[in-house]
Write an enzyme that holds these catalytic residues in place. Structure first.
Site, PDB file in Angstrom:
ATOM      1  CB  ALA A 252      -8.695   6.036   3.716  1.00  0.00           C
ATOM      2  CB  CYS A 283      -9.639   7.385  -1.823  1.00  0.00           C
ATOM      3  SG  CYS A 283      -9.944   7.072  -0.119  1.00  0.00           S
TER       4      CYS A 283
END
Length: 333
Positions: A252, A283
């Site tokens: 990420a 996310c």
């Protein structure tokens, strides 16, 4: 040393070089134009060959061989192994002068690493380090070098500056792990042991003043490390920041910049426990899962410690290549 000992030592050395050539051919299908002795290949492959050779030499009472990695990785190998049992290590050097528009001459980057031995005790410590480093560089008395932090967090959830709590599958007032809102972009994510996090504090005025370029470069660091260490094909997905393997997220990315000085960065799931991701929508993407290098089962028999160790090398080496910088030892924060 007797003549037969000398001959055997020479033949073992030749064999090791031949094995390196074979590895290069298997990995790329052909030799690169550059010398094989300077290629960047997984440190673990050479380490395995190195250990076998050293055991043979020890049994025969011959001198210990040293297999040279790429010069950059060899320096990092020395520093990381010497300091791996401490609370942190650091690398530093002055920035080489170069035009802001030039991307050819290498920059020196101050590299500060808080390794896996032990973990950060306080999840906020890295955040405070970053804020101090950014404030220092934005104060008008900016140091000559950039800084890179490499660390692992204790279990913690973080929200981006504009994140919604709708992606939490728990009561924000009673989270299973500490929950913090930060300045980075993106939605909620989890950090914890087994996840290597890179936090570059870089002045993009000395690189490229483009956050999209910076985000893609961080992704490229992970893509190269995955290929180098594990032979995995990391991919980008259009419209989604991060790196994916088999349509599952393995890294990420979330950043922030102040006066073109970056902070926050990229988190790579190496041996991470993925269970905490089940209590959030990672996310903010509900249609895709999260994975780790360990879950992809490409290193059967390797311990968590070995995987973390290899990915420290892989990420640092890839970062230096992508951003055209040299990482050198400096004082601790």
């Amino acid at each position: 040393m007797s003549s037969w000992h000398s001959q055997l030592c020479e033949r073992l050395t030749t064999l090791l070089h031949l094995l390196r050539v074979v590895f290069e051919v298997v990995r790329h299908g052909a030799l690169h134009a550059r010398p094989v002795t300077t290629c960047s290949c997984p440190a673990g492959t050479y380490s395995c060959i190195h250990d076998i050779a050293c055991k043979l030499l020890q049994a025969l009472h011959l001198p210990r061989l040293h297999i040279s990695l790429s010069p950059r990785r060899e320096r990092l190998h020395s520093h990381l192994w010497d300091c791996k049992a401490t609370s942190g290590v650091a690398f530093t050097a002055n920035t080489k002068s170069r035009s802001r528009t030039s991307r050819c001459a290498p920059l020196f980057v101050s590299y500060q690493t808080h390794l896996a031995f032990p973990l950060l005790e306080n999840a906020m410590q890295a955040w405070l380090w970053q804020k101090d480093l950014v404030a220092e560089r934005c104060s008008g008395h900016q140091p000559a070098e950039d800084t890179l932090l490499l660390l692992q967090h204790p279990p913690v959830y973080t929200l981006g500056a504009g994140s919604t709590t709708d992606h939490l599958r728990f009561d924000p007032a009673s989270p299973p792990h500490p929950l913090y809102r930060t300045e980075r972009g993106g939605e909620v994510t989890y950090h914890g042991p087994g996840q290597l996090v890179l936090y570059p504090i870089m002045n993009l005025k000395m690189h490229v003043q483009d956050l999209h370029w910076y985000l893609r470069s961080l992704e490229e660091v992970v893509i190269r490390a995955l290929e180098s260490v594990s032979g995995l094909k990391g991919e980008r997905i259009k419209g989604c920041t991060g790196v994916w393997v088999n349509s599952e997220k393995v890294a990420a990315v979330g950043v922030r910049a102040q006066k073109w000085v970056t902070y926050h960065g990229v988190a790579v799931n190496v041996t991470t426990d993925l269970q905490p991701f089940q209590t959030i929508v990672p996310c903010g993407i509900s249609s895709r899962g999260v994975t780790s290098v360990k879950q992809l089962a490409v290193h059967e028999g390797a311990s968590d410690k070995e995987l973390i160790h290899e990915y420290q090398f892989g990420l640092l080496d890839a970062f230096a290549e992508v951003f055209n910088v040299e990482l050198v030892h400096s004082k601790l924060l």
